[in-house]
Design an enzyme around this catalytic site. Sequence first.
Site, PDB file in Angstrom:
ATOM      1  CD  GLU A  32     -18.947  37.140  19.024  1.00  0.00           C
ATOM      2  OE1 GLU A  32     -19.936  36.854  19.052  1.00  0.00           O
ATOM      3  OE2 GLU A  32     -18.253  36.990  18.126  1.00  0.00           O
TER       4      GLU A  32
ATOM      5  CG  HIS B 172     -20.408  30.527  22.449  1.00  0.00           C
ATOM      6  ND1 HIS B 172     -19.893  29.613  21.655  1.00  0.00           N
ATOM      7  CD2 HIS B 172     -20.544  31.621  21.695  1.00  0.00           C
ATOM      8  CE1 HIS B 172     -19.573  30.040  20.450  1.00  0.00           C
ATOM      9  NE2 HIS B 172     -20.017  31.278  20.153  1.00  0.00           N
ATOM     10  CD  GLU B 173     -22.256  34.942  22.344  1.00  0.00           C
ATOM     11  OE1 GLU B 173     -21.306  35.304  21.808  1.00  0.00           O
ATOM     12  OE2 GLU B 173     -23.074  33.835  21.797  1.00  0.00           O
TER      13      GLU B 173
ATOM     14  CG  HIS C 164     -16.805  34.864  20.720  1.00  0.00           C
ATOM     15  ND1 HIS C 164     -16.290  34.238  19.721  1.00  0.00           N
ATOM     16  CD2 HIS C 164     -18.289  34.187  20.844  1.00  0.00           C
ATOM     17  CE1 HIS C 164     -16.905  33.875  18.928  1.00  0.00           C
ATOM     18  NE2 HIS C 164     -18.241  33.748  19.362  1.00  0.00           N
TER      19      HIS C 164
ATOM     20  CD  GLU D  15     -18.561  32.064  16.548  1.00  0.00           C
ATOM     21  OE1 GLU D  15     -18.940  31.513  17.630  1.00  0.00           O
ATOM     22  OE2 GLU D  15     -18.951  33.277  16.351  1.00  0.00           O
TER      23      GLU D  15
ATOM     24  CG  ASP E 278     -24.886  37.888   7.844  1.00  0.00           C
ATOM     25  OD1 ASP E 278     -24.503  37.628   9.126  1.00  0.00           O
ATOM     26  OD2 ASP E 278     -24.257  39.043   7.206  1.00  0.00           O
TER      27      ASP E 278
ATOM     28  CE1 TYR F  16     -20.968  28.909  14.558  1.00  0.00           C
ATOM     29  CE2 TYR F  16     -20.798  29.248  16.844  1.00  0.00           C
ATOM     30  CZ  TYR F  16     -21.158  29.768  15.594  1.00  0.00           C
ATOM     31  OH  TYR F  16     -21.796  30.901  15.539  1.00  0.00           O
TER      32      TYR F  16
HETATM   33  N1  BES Z   1     -20.722  35.509  16.900  1.00  0.00           N
HETATM   34  C1  BES Z   1     -21.730  34.623  16.927  1.00  0.00           C
HETATM   35  C2  BES Z   1     -23.226  34.979  16.194  1.00  0.00           C
HETATM   36  C3  BES Z   1     -23.142  35.430  14.600  1.00  0.00           C
HETATM   37  C4  BES Z   1     -22.020  34.570  13.801  1.00  0.00           C
HETATM   38  C5  BES Z   1     -23.561  36.423  14.278  1.00  0.00           C
HETATM   39  C6  BES Z   1     -21.974  35.009  12.572  1.00  0.00           C
HETATM   40  C7  BES Z   1     -23.491  36.758  12.743  1.00  0.00           C
HETATM   41  C8  BES Z   1     -22.719  36.102  12.186  1.00  0.00           C
HETATM   42  C9  BES Z   1     -22.127  34.039  18.288  1.00  0.00           C
HETATM   43  O1  BES Z   1     -21.091  33.922  19.360  1.00  0.00           O
HETATM   44  C10 BES Z   1     -22.675  32.885  18.255  1.00  0.00           C
HETATM   45  O2  BES Z   1     -21.967  31.964  18.002  1.00  0.00           O
HETATM   46  N2  BES Z   1     -24.018  32.684  18.766  1.00  0.00           N
HETATM   47  C11 BES Z   1     -24.778  31.385  18.876  1.00  0.00           C
HETATM   48  C12 BES Z   1     -24.352  30.932  20.391  1.00  0.00           C
HETATM   49  C13 BES Z   1     -24.032  29.480  20.475  1.00  0.00           C
HETATM   50  C14 BES Z   1     -23.348  29.002  19.497  1.00  0.00           C
HETATM   51  C15 BES Z   1     -24.022  29.215  21.969  1.00  0.00           C
HETATM   52  C16 BES Z   1     -25.953  31.497  18.461  1.00  0.00           C
HETATM   53  O3  BES Z   1     -26.526  32.481  18.389  1.00  0.00           O
HETATM   54  O4  BES Z   1     -26.708  30.564  18.276  1.00  0.00           O
HETATM   55 ZN    ZN Z   2     -19.826  32.313  18.827  1.00  0.00          ZN
END
Ligand code: BES
Ligand code: ZN
Length: 628
Positions: free
Chosen positions: A292, A316-317, A320, A339, A396, A404
């Site tokens: 995001e 989703h993004e 955010h 999340e 990470d 979520y």
């Molecule tokens: N912000 C997250 C990705 C993220 C989280 C990167 C923690 C590094 C550390 C992003 O918004 C996300 O949740 N992406 C998901 C999308 C899905 C839930 C629709 C993904 O990449 O799977």
């Molecule tokens: Zn997210």
Amino acid sequence: MRSVRAPRSRFGRVTGGLLLALVVGTQACSRPEATIQNHSFARPDEVVMKHLDLDLRVDFETQRLSGMALIEIENKSGAAQLHLDTWALRISRVELDDGYEATFALGDSVPLLGRALIIDIRPETKRVTIHYETTRDARALQWLSPAQTRDGKHPFLYTQSQAIHARSWVPCQDVPSVRFSYHAIIQVPTDLLALMSASNATTKTDDGVYAFEMLQPIPAYLLALAVGDVEHRAISERCGVYAEPSMVEAAAWEFADMERMMVEAEAMYGPYRWDRFDVIVLPPSFPFGGMENPRLTFATPILVAGDRSLVATIAHELAHSWSGNLVTNASWDDFWLNEGFTTYFERRIMERIYGRDVSEMHALLGMDDMREEIADLGPEAATTALYVDLSKLDPDEDLGSAAYEKGYFFLRMLEESVGREAWDAFLRAYFDEHAFQSMTTTRFIDYLRDQLLAGDVERMRELRVDEWVFEPGLPPANMPQPQSGRFAAVDAQIAAWDAGADASALQVEGWVSQEWDHFLTHIASRMPPERMADLDATFHFAQSNGELQRSWYLLVIENEWEPGYAGLQEFLVTVGRRWLIRPLYAKLAESEWGGEFARRVYAQARPGYHALTTATMDAILEWPSASH
Ligand code: BES
Ligand code: ZN
């Protein structure tokens, strides 16, 4: 019936042994034995960063960024030092205000966190300029050769700063509770376009120099840069896509609903405060579905599925832009505030545009994910609570799907308890009143009690708020139950298939991706080769979208179905999205032939993956890695 579904945890969790004592040893300029808070060396209560001016040159030959970061500070305590986060940066010089040379020191390297940069300042110092360059170990940067891009002609660079990697390309206070505005000048080769999480050009400049402005204050994890041969296509006045030339039309078609999503999001929770909303489709190694970055969401090309089946990630993004970018988790322990709220908001956007039956299917798939993850980790696992003490964990790897999905169901429980109208008014006020601020779990709970429940402590107990937020394991009994007639119909076809019907006899007309996903993850997972062949020949899952391919290849592995191996190999080599490939490697690693197959494919695929992806897969496959 045993389901083949692997837990959908987005973030791995394979580093159980990686518990790190985040304690700095005695070193010059540092409080001895100080425990590191919030995965950062910064001390924003003493001196806080307010603005960043970046001036960087992007060199694809040496794979380095070099230049300077000017940081404007506010010294709240008359401190004599500024503490910044760095990771593998080479610092050549530091100046204060108008050019006074400053003394500085780099602290010892701490696993996961990098090194503190400690700069001697004066009480009246307003600006600190750090001359530096990045190194090969910059974890946020992925440098791609032309062969690793779709069009194969130009190199590509992109960053991934969340959770704690901004420090590997910008010295900064890399903690989500600190916000700053930024300007940047970025110089790139003239055949490439540079884009940031800021105001962006839509066409290339003649001299390869780009200027950026992000006037709203953002946390460091939202700093982002992408450099490549990309073009822009407008979707509306304020929405568009960037992608490599051969994909840009397809991307614009795929994400055509972006403007509608914005309209619906604003109708629920107030104005979009970032002006534009664009998406850049990155090369396939991008380790996430979406990220995001303000004004410019980064996305995996998997989303360009050709049938708009994966647009929930765009919703989703976009969500955010409120939950996360506007009201930000104060530390990674509060990650569910980003999340969980975003997953809730995403499904509300999906409901308004595509209907309740679609959003309920998403909710049910999410519920499966949550159950599987909790079953997998065990009901006592700390990372299955919403609030997680991550102080000794890697954000990470250890941020799981509880944030979520349990977060989603918690908010939905609240909605259903007080009614949608009261809930939406509450949430809208929450975003308005805390815009451009950070939020902790406890402050949210207090706000919830006072604003939604009129201070009624008894009601809080009835709703079991503390259990939802702080207890690990499955949610309490007041968890809402999504209803889906469409999944009930799929269940009937699952029963028919499991009872021996041919694939061609199944009633699948009009099924969308979520129905297929439910089918693939709930049919009996073991079957003879001719049944796999029947599914393959009838439904062609190897040609379906990336999420369905993931579910399909789990069946291929479970059944050791050889005709599927070539496709599986191709998938693993071309896709870098961690959430799609991690369960495949994990499942392969369970058997002897699988382990061998996985290691052979991984040797081929690994050079193309992002460092975040290889960190996860190295651990699964016990790959000898040259990490720190
Ligand atoms: N912000 C997250 C990705 C993220 C989280 C990167 C923690 C590094 C550390 C992003 O918004 C996300 O949740 N992406 C998901 C999308 C899905 C839930 C629709 C993904 O990449 O799977
Ligand atoms: Zn997210």
